[in-house]
Design a protein around this motif. Structure first.
Motif, PDB file in Angstrom:
ATOM      1  N   ALA A  96       0.553   9.566  -4.310  1.00  0.00           N
ATOM      2  CA  ALA A  96      -0.057  10.584  -3.451  1.00  0.00           C
ATOM      3  C   ALA A  96      -1.510  10.233  -3.165  1.00  0.00           C
ATOM      4  O   ALA A  96      -2.010  10.439  -2.045  1.00  0.00           O
ATOM      5  CB  ALA A  96       0.049  11.957  -4.119  1.00  0.00           C
ATOM      6  N   LEU A  97      -2.187   9.671  -4.155  1.00  0.00           N
ATOM      7  CA  LEU A  97      -3.577   9.248  -3.936  1.00  0.00           C
ATOM      8  C   LEU A  97      -3.642   8.099  -2.937  1.00  0.00           C
ATOM      9  O   LEU A  97      -4.581   8.016  -2.133  1.00  0.00           O
ATOM     10  CB  LEU A  97      -4.202   8.838  -5.264  1.00  0.00           C
ATOM     11  N   ALA A  98      -2.639   7.216  -2.962  1.00  0.00           N
ATOM     12  CA  ALA A  98      -2.608   6.121  -1.985  1.00  0.00           C
ATOM     13  C   ALA A  98      -2.476   6.675  -0.572  1.00  0.00           C
ATOM     14  O   ALA A  98      -3.151   6.215   0.362  1.00  0.00           O
ATOM     15  CB  ALA A  98      -1.458   5.171  -2.306  1.00  0.00           C
ATOM     16  N   VAL A  99      -1.591   7.654  -0.380  1.00  0.00           N
ATOM     17  CA  VAL A  99      -1.433   8.284   0.938  1.00  0.00           C
ATOM     18  C   VAL A  99      -2.731   8.947   1.361  1.00  0.00           C
ATOM     19  O   VAL A  99      -3.179   8.819   2.514  1.00  0.00           O
ATOM     20  CB  VAL A  99      -0.281   9.305   0.905  1.00  0.00           C
ATOM     21  N   LEU A 100      -3.333   9.684   0.432  1.00  0.00           N
ATOM     22  CA  LEU A 100      -4.582  10.381   0.737  1.00  0.00           C
ATOM     23  C   LEU A 100      -5.676   9.404   1.151  1.00  0.00           C
ATOM     24  O   LEU A 100      -6.352   9.602   2.178  1.00  0.00           O
ATOM     25  CB  LEU A 100      -5.031  11.169  -0.503  1.00  0.00           C
ATOM     26  N   SER A 101      -5.855   8.339   0.386  1.00  0.00           N
ATOM     27  CA  SER A 101      -6.936   7.397   0.693  1.00  0.00           C
ATOM     28  C   SER A 101      -6.667   6.646   1.991  1.00  0.00           C
ATOM     29  O   SER A 101      -7.592   6.382   2.768  1.00  0.00           O
ATOM     30  CB  SER A 101      -7.127   6.419  -0.470  1.00  0.00           C
ATOM     31  N   ALA A 112       0.799  -1.223   0.000  1.00  0.00           N
ATOM     32  CA  ALA A 112       0.000   0.000   0.000  1.00  0.00           C
ATOM     33  C   ALA A 112       0.831   1.273   0.000  1.00  0.00           C
ATOM     34  O   ALA A 112       0.597   2.187  -0.795  1.00  0.00           O
ATOM     35  CB  ALA A 112      -0.944  -0.012   1.203  1.00  0.00           C
ATOM     36  N   LEU A 113       1.789   1.362   0.894  1.00  0.00           N
ATOM     37  CA  LEU A 113       2.570   2.589   1.068  1.00  0.00           C
ATOM     38  C   LEU A 113       4.024   2.302   0.729  1.00  0.00           C
ATOM     39  O   LEU A 113       4.929   2.541   1.525  1.00  0.00           O
ATOM     40  CB  LEU A 113       2.426   3.101   2.495  1.00  0.00           C
ATOM     41  N   ALA A 114       4.262   1.811  -0.476  1.00  0.00           N
ATOM     42  CA  ALA A 114       5.591   1.416  -0.934  1.00  0.00           C
ATOM     43  C   ALA A 114       6.003   2.296  -2.112  1.00  0.00           C
ATOM     44  O   ALA A 114       5.617   2.020  -3.253  1.00  0.00           O
ATOM     45  CB  ALA A 114       5.607  -0.058  -1.330  1.00  0.00           C
ATOM     46  N   PRO A 115       6.759   3.373  -1.875  1.00  0.00           N
ATOM     47  CA  PRO A 115       7.121   4.290  -2.967  1.00  0.00           C
ATOM     48  C   PRO A 115       7.840   3.619  -4.129  1.00  0.00           C
ATOM     49  O   PRO A 115       7.704   4.058  -5.274  1.00  0.00           O
ATOM     50  CB  PRO A 115       8.028   5.315  -2.274  1.00  0.00           C
ATOM     51  N   ALA A 116       8.615   2.566  -3.860  1.00  0.00           N
ATOM     52  CA  ALA A 116       9.285   1.876  -4.966  1.00  0.00           C
ATOM     53  C   ALA A 116       8.264   1.258  -5.912  1.00  0.00           C
ATOM     54  O   ALA A 116       8.454   1.252  -7.135  1.00  0.00           O
ATOM     55  CB  ALA A 116      10.226   0.801  -4.428  1.00  0.00           C
ATOM     56  N   ILE A 117       7.163   0.749  -5.361  1.00  0.00           N
ATOM     57  CA  ILE A 117       6.120   0.178  -6.212  1.00  0.00           C
ATOM     58  C   ILE A 117       5.405   1.283  -6.970  1.00  0.00           C
ATOM     59  O   ILE A 117       5.032   1.113  -8.139  1.00  0.00           O
ATOM     60  CB  ILE A 117       5.145  -0.665  -5.382  1.00  0.00           C
ATOM     61  N   TRP A 118       5.197   2.439  -6.326  1.00  0.00           N
ATOM     62  CA  TRP A 118       4.626   3.576  -7.059  1.00  0.00           C
ATOM     63  C   TRP A 118       5.488   3.891  -8.281  1.00  0.00           C
ATOM     64  O   TRP A 118       4.984   4.138  -9.363  1.00  0.00           O
ATOM     65  CB  TRP A 118       4.543   4.808  -6.173  1.00  0.00           C
ATOM     66  N   SER A 119       6.809   3.872  -8.083  1.00  0.00           N
ATOM     67  CA  SER A 119       7.739   4.180  -9.177  1.00  0.00           C
ATOM     68  C   SER A 119       7.740   3.076 -10.222  1.00  0.00           C
ATOM     69  O   SER A 119       7.671   3.337 -11.427  1.00  0.00           O
ATOM     70  CB  SER A 119       9.149   4.378  -8.612  1.00  0.00           C
ATOM     71  N   ALA A 120       7.825   1.817  -9.781  1.00  0.00           N
ATOM     72  CA  ALA A 120       7.909   0.700 -10.725  1.00  0.00           C
ATOM     73  C   ALA A 120       6.639   0.571 -11.548  1.00  0.00           C
ATOM     74  O   ALA A 120       6.687   0.240 -12.737  1.00  0.00           O
ATOM     75  CB  ALA A 120       8.181  -0.600  -9.972  1.00  0.00           C
ATOM     76  N   ALA A 121       5.486   0.822 -10.924  1.00  0.00           N
ATOM     77  CA  ALA A 121       4.219   0.674 -11.631  1.00  0.00           C
ATOM     78  C   ALA A 121       3.941   1.833 -12.568  1.00  0.00           C
ATOM     79  O   ALA A 121       3.063   1.735 -13.431  1.00  0.00           O
ATOM     80  CB  ALA A 121       3.072   0.544 -10.632  1.00  0.00           C
ATOM     81  N   LEU A 137      -0.376  -3.805 -10.221  1.00  0.00           N
ATOM     82  CA  LEU A 137       0.209  -3.061  -9.115  1.00  0.00           C
ATOM     83  C   LEU A 137      -0.530  -1.775  -8.763  1.00  0.00           C
ATOM     84  O   LEU A 137      -0.728  -1.469  -7.586  1.00  0.00           O
ATOM     85  CB  LEU A 137       1.674  -2.752  -9.419  1.00  0.00           C
ATOM     86  N   VAL A 138      -0.922  -0.981  -9.752  1.00  0.00           N
ATOM     87  CA  VAL A 138      -1.553   0.305  -9.434  1.00  0.00           C
ATOM     88  C   VAL A 138      -2.882   0.119  -8.707  1.00  0.00           C
ATOM     89  O   VAL A 138      -3.059   0.664  -7.606  1.00  0.00           O
ATOM     90  CB  VAL A 138      -1.719   1.169 -10.698  1.00  0.00           C
ATOM     91  N   PRO A 139      -3.846  -0.630  -9.244  1.00  0.00           N
ATOM     92  CA  PRO A 139      -5.071  -0.835  -8.455  1.00  0.00           C
ATOM     93  C   PRO A 139      -4.814  -1.589  -7.163  1.00  0.00           C
ATOM     94  O   PRO A 139      -5.536  -1.400  -6.179  1.00  0.00           O
ATOM     95  CB  PRO A 139      -5.980  -1.630  -9.398  1.00  0.00           C
ATOM     96  N   ALA A 140      -3.761  -2.407  -7.135  1.00  0.00           N
ATOM     97  CA  ALA A 140      -3.456  -3.165  -5.920  1.00  0.00           C
ATOM     98  C   ALA A 140      -3.104  -2.233  -4.776  1.00  0.00           C
ATOM     99  O   ALA A 140      -3.674  -2.330  -3.676  1.00  0.00           O
ATOM    100  CB  ALA A 140      -2.318  -4.152  -6.177  1.00  0.00           C
ATOM    101  N   TYR A 141      -2.160  -1.310  -5.019  1.00  0.00           N
ATOM    102  CA  TYR A 141      -1.757  -0.478  -3.868  1.00  0.00           C
ATOM    103  C   TYR A 141      -2.812   0.580  -3.536  1.00  0.00           C
ATOM    104  O   TYR A 141      -2.937   0.989  -2.378  1.00  0.00           O
ATOM    105  CB  TYR A 141      -0.353   0.108  -4.049  1.00  0.00           C
ATOM    106  N   LEU A 142      -3.608   1.016  -4.515  1.00  0.00           N
ATOM    107  CA  LEU A 142      -4.665   1.979  -4.198  1.00  0.00           C
ATOM    108  C   LEU A 142      -5.751   1.339  -3.340  1.00  0.00           C
ATOM    109  O   LEU A 142      -6.175   1.911  -2.321  1.00  0.00           O
ATOM    110  CB  LEU A 142      -5.264   2.530  -5.487  1.00  0.00           C
ATOM    111  N   LEU A 143      -6.213   0.170  -3.720  1.00  0.00           N
ATOM    112  CA  LEU A 143      -7.245  -0.512  -2.939  1.00  0.00           C
ATOM    113  C   LEU A 143      -6.723  -0.954  -1.577  1.00  0.00           C
ATOM    114  O   LEU A 143      -7.422  -0.845  -0.562  1.00  0.00           O
ATOM    115  CB  LEU A 143      -7.779  -1.718  -3.712  1.00  0.00           C
ATOM    116  N   THR A 144      -5.484  -1.457  -1.549  1.00  0.00           N
ATOM    117  CA  THR A 144      -4.917  -1.901  -0.272  1.00  0.00           C
ATOM    118  C   THR A 144      -4.747  -0.728   0.676  1.00  0.00           C
ATOM    119  O   THR A 144      -4.983  -0.850   1.888  1.00  0.00           O
ATOM    120  CB  THR A 144      -3.565  -2.592  -0.500  1.00  0.00           C
ATOM    121  N   ALA A 145      -4.325   0.427   0.149  1.00  0.00           N
ATOM    122  CA  ALA A 145      -4.152   1.609   1.003  1.00  0.00           C
ATOM    123  C   ALA A 145      -5.474   2.020   1.634  1.00  0.00           C
ATOM    124  O   ALA A 145      -5.562   2.225   2.859  1.00  0.00           O
ATOM    125  CB  ALA A 145      -3.563   2.753   0.182  1.00  0.00           C
TER     126      ALA A 145
END
Length: 659
Positions: free
Chosen positions: A237-242, A206-215, A276-284
C-alpha cells in the motif's frame, strides 16, 4: 455534454485492459509457443519481439486514417480479446487471442498518443489501478478464474473502457493548427516514450503484488535465508501511495530532477541484488516521480485552479490546442518505441535463464533510460504555435487526492484479505506420512492455462509436498504468487527457497509443524539456471523428520552428476542421523550416474517398487526424472504417478512409514 478529463479515464482503463492481456500473452508465449524450453530461445524471442516490430507501422496507419477511427477499432479488438480470454480457452486459441489483443493494444496506444499530449495521469492511474485489482484478487487474474464473478467484473471493465472510448470519439475537437516549421520538441513525446519502460518496471518491481507477498515472509534464526508465510504486506500500500503521490503531485523541479532518478536507479539495483522491499518502494516512488517530470504544462498550478472552477477540457479526441498531425505521429512513434523497449528488456532479462548470461543489467538499463529521459525533459513544453494553449489541464487536486487515497486504501485492504495458512500444531506421532513431489511449471498446465485448482486436486491428501519450479512473481509468467495461491487452496503453510533468483525456486509445504530450515545454493557446473537444496525439519508428534527438496539443473548435454553429489552430501549433513526424505525434479534417470550419487550416499530409491515410473512429459510420459529417496529404516508404499496435465510433469506420491 463534454466530460472533463475523459481522456485520462479512457487511458487508465485501456492500460488496465492491456495489462490484463499482457498477463496472459507473456506466459502463453512461453508455455504454448515455447513449450517450456522445447522451442529454441532465439526463435521464441523473435516471435515475441515480432509483434512489437509489427506495431511500428501503427503511427503511419493512425496518421492516414485518423486517430479517432483507428483508436476506436483497436479499442474494440482489444476489449473483445480481453473478454474472450475470460473463457479460458487454453491451447492455440489462447495464444492467438492474446496476440491479437496485444497488437490491438499497441495500435490503440499509438492512436491515443496521437491525440493526448499529456498521458501521465492516465498512465499512473492505469498502472496503479491494475496493480491494486491484481492484489485484491490475490494475484490470480480474472482471466484465469472463470465463473460468474470473473465474467461480470471482466465485462464491467471492458464495457467501461469501450463506453469511454466511444464518448471520447464523440467529443468535439478543436481546429488543428498547421505548423510547417521545424519543432524543437513535441509536447508529451517523452512521457509516451516512457510508457513501455514504465509498464515493465511497474509489473516487474514497483507495482507487483506478488512481490509484495513474497517479500513479506522473511527468514529467522531457525530458517536462515528462507521465506515463510506472512500476512499480506502493507508495504505494498505504501508503494501505491508513493507512486501516485510522486506521479500526480509534482515536487519542485530542482529537487525532483535529482531525487526521483536516483531513487529509481537505487530501486532497480536493489531488485537485482534481492533486497525486495526497499527495491519496490524506491522504484515505485522513483518511477512515479520520473513520469511526473515528463508531464510538461504551461502552468500546472493555474491549470489546476482553472479546473477546480470548472474550466478546462481534456479530451482524447483533441487534435488541436496547437497540436498538429505531425506532432501526434511523433508521440505515436514514441509510444510504440517505448513498448519495443518493454519487449526487448523483458525478453533479455528472462532469456538469461535459458541461455546463461548475467541479466541484472536489463532492469537497471531500463531504469537508466527512464531516469535520463525524465532528467532531460523540458520544464515547459515548446509552444506548438504562436499563442498556443497548454497541452491540457492537470487533474483537479480533489480528484488526485481521492484517487490516491482510494487506491492506497484498497491496496491495504488486499493485504488484509489474503491471510496465509497458519502454522500447524503439534499432534500425536503418526505411523506414516503421505509425501508428494511435483514440478508444477509455475502453475501452468499443458494447455497454457494457469490452473492451480487442478494442481491442488492431485496434491490434496498429502501431508508433505515438495515443489519444483515455484514462481512467486515473475512478470514473464503474469506476476502471480503461485506458492501463496496453492498454499491457500491446500491449507498448508510453506517454506520457500530461491534458486534462479529471489522469486523462483523450490518449496516444502507441510501439515506438520516446521521447526527449522536451511538452504544450500548448488554450483552451476555450466547449467544456465540456478539450483539449490532446501532442508526442512518437521515435528511429527515429538519425532523429527528431515525433508530435502531440490531441482537439479543439468549442464547442456550432460547428467547433473556434480549437483547430485552436492545434494546428497547436504542432505546427509542436514539430517544428522534423523529419518530423511529427499525428492524433486532431479533431471536424471535410474541408470544414470547422477542417480547413482544418491544411492551411493546410502539413500534408498523409494519409487523402486513401482519402476518404471515415467513422469515426463505429462501427456506422454517417457522419462523417469522425478524421484524420491529415503534413508534406510523408512518404508515406502502406495507409490503412484497420477495422470494429470496440470503441469508438464506428473507428480509422484507415496506413503512413508516411520520406523
Amino acid at each position: 455534454m463534454r466530460h472533463r478529463h475523459l481522456s485520462t479515464l479512457t487511458l487508465a482503463l485501456g492500460i488496465a485492459v492491456l495489462l490484463d492481456v499482457l498477463r496472459v500473452w507473456l506466459p502463453s508465449v512461453i508455455t504454448l509457443f515455447g513449450r517450456a524450453a522445447e522451442t529454441p530461445a532465439e526463435l521464441l524471442g523473435a516471435f515475441a519481439l515480432g509483434w512489437f516490430l509489427l506495431a511500428l507501422a501503427a503511427p503511419t496507419l493512425v496518421r492516414r486514417m485518423g486517430a479517432a477511427s483507428v483508436g476506436l477499432v483497436a479499442a474494440g479488438v482489444l476489449a473483445v480479446a480481453r473478454l474472450a480470454l475470460t473463457a479460458q480457452p487454453g491451447g492455440p486459441a489462447q495464444l492467438w487471442l492474446a496476440c491479437a489483443g496485444l497488437l490491438a493494444g499497441l495500435v490503440w496506444l499509438a492512436a491515443v498518443a496521437a491525440s493526448v499530449p499529456r498521458p501521465v495521469a492516465g498512465l499512473a492511474l492505469g498502472l496503479a489501478g491494475n496493480a491494486v485489482g491484481h492484489a485484491l484478487l490475490g494475484t490470480e487474474d480474472l482471466v484465469w478464474r472463470g465463473g460468474v464473478l470473473a465474467w461480470s467484473l471482466s465485462a464491467l471493465l471492458v464495457l467501461a473502457f469501450l463506453a469511454a472510448s466511444v464518448a471520447v470519439r464523440r467529443e468535439p475537437t478543436a481546429a488543428s493548427s498547421a505548423d510547417d516549421g521545424p519543432r524543437v520538441s513535441t509536447p508529451g513525446r517523452q512521457a509516451w516514450l516512457l510508457c513501455g519502460p514504465a509498464l515493465l518496471l511497474a509489473g516487474q518491481v514497483a507495482l507487483a503484488p506478488a512481490i509484495w507477498s513474497a517479500a513479506a515472509g522473511t527468514g529467522s534464526p531457525d530458517f536462515p535465508g528462507l521465506a515463510r508465510p506472512a500476512g499480506g504486506s502493507l508495504w505494498g500500500a505504501l508503494a501505491v501511495l508513493s507512486f501516485l503521490a510522486a506521479a500526480l503531485f509534482r515536487a519542485p523541479a530542482r529537487v525532483s530532477r535529482a531525487l526521483w532518478p536516483l531513487a529509481l536507479l537505487a530501486g532497480s539495483v536493489l531488485f537485482v541484488t534481492g533486497r525486495l522491499v526497499p527495491a519496490y518502494l524506491l522504484t515505485a516512488a522513483g518511477l512515479g516521480g520520473c513520469l511526473a517530470l515528463t508531464d510538461t504544462a504551461a502552468d500546472d498550478d493555474r491549470a489546476a485552479a482553472r479546473d477546480e472552477r470548472g474550466g478546462g477540457d481534456d479530451r482524447t479526441g483533441t487534435a488541436g490546442n496547437g497540436d498538429d498531425g505531425r506532432a501526434g505521429a511523433r508521440r505515436g512513434r514514441a509510444a510504440v518505441l517505448g513498448m519495443l523497449v518493454f519487449a526487448v528488456a523483458t525478453v533479455a532479462y528472462y532469456a538469461a535463464y535459458d541461455l546463461g548470461y548475467p541479466n541484472g543489467w536489463a532492469p537497471v538499463a531500463t531504469a537508466v533510460l527512464v531516469a535520463l529521459v525524465a532528467a532531460t525533459a523540458p520544464v515547459r513544453p515548446a509552444p506548438a504555435s504562436p499563442g498556443a494553449a497548454s497541452p491540457g489541464p492537470v487533474l483537479p487536486a480533489t480528484v488526485r487526492v481521492a484517487a490516491l487515497a482510494g487506491l492506497t486504501a484498497l491496496a491495504g485492504l488486499a493485504a488484509a484479505l489474503h491471510v496465509p495458512p497458519a502454522q500447524a500444531r503439534a499432534t500425536t506421532a503418526p505411523a506414516a506420512a503421505r509425501v508428494a513431489a511435483y514440478n508444477i511449471r509455475m502453475g501452468f498446465g499443458l494447455d497454457g492455462r494457469l490452473d492451480l485448482d487442478a494442481v491442488a486436486r492431485v496434491l490434496r491428501g498429502a501431508d508433505v509436498v515438495l515443489l519444483s519450479e515455484v514462481d512467486r512473481g515473475w512478470w514473464l509468467n503474469g506476476g502471480h504468487d503461485t506458492l501463496a495461491l496453492l498454499a491457500g487452496r491446500l491449507g498448508m503453510p510453506y517454506v520457500f527457497a530461491p534458486a534462479a533468483d529471489p522469486l523462483w525456486g523450490d518449496a516444502v509445504l507441510s501439515r506438520f509443524p516446521m521447526r527449522s530450515g536451511q538452504t544450500r545454493r548448488l554450483t552451476a557446473h555450466g547449467a544456465p539456471t540456478g539450483a539449490q537444496a532446501l532442508g526442512v525439519t518437521l515435528d511429527l508428534g515429538g519425532r523429527e523428520l528431515a525433508v530435502v527438496a531440490t531441482h537439479l539443473q543439468p549442464p547442456p548435454g550432460r547428467d547433473p552428476v556434480e549437483q547430485a553429489g552436492e545434494v546428497a552430501a547436504f542432505a546427509g549433513r542436514y539430517a544428522n542421523g534423523r529419518p530423511l526424505v529427499v525428492g524433486g525434479d532431479l533431471n536424471t534417470e535410474p541408470d544414470d550416474p547422477a542417480f547413482a550419487e544418491f544411492t551411493r550416499s546410502g539413500l534408498v530409491d523409494a519409487l523402486a517398487p513401482a519402476r518404471p515410473l515415467r513422469t515426463s512429459p505429462a501427456d506422454d510420459p517417457r522419462t523417469q526424472i522425478d524421484h524420491v529417496f529415503v534413508s534406510p529404516g523408512l518404508t515406502a508404499g502406495e507409490v503412484r504417478a497420477p495422470r494429470t496435465e496440470a503441469s508438464d510433469h506428473l507428480p509422484v506420491t507415496l506413503t512413508v512409514t516411520l520406523p
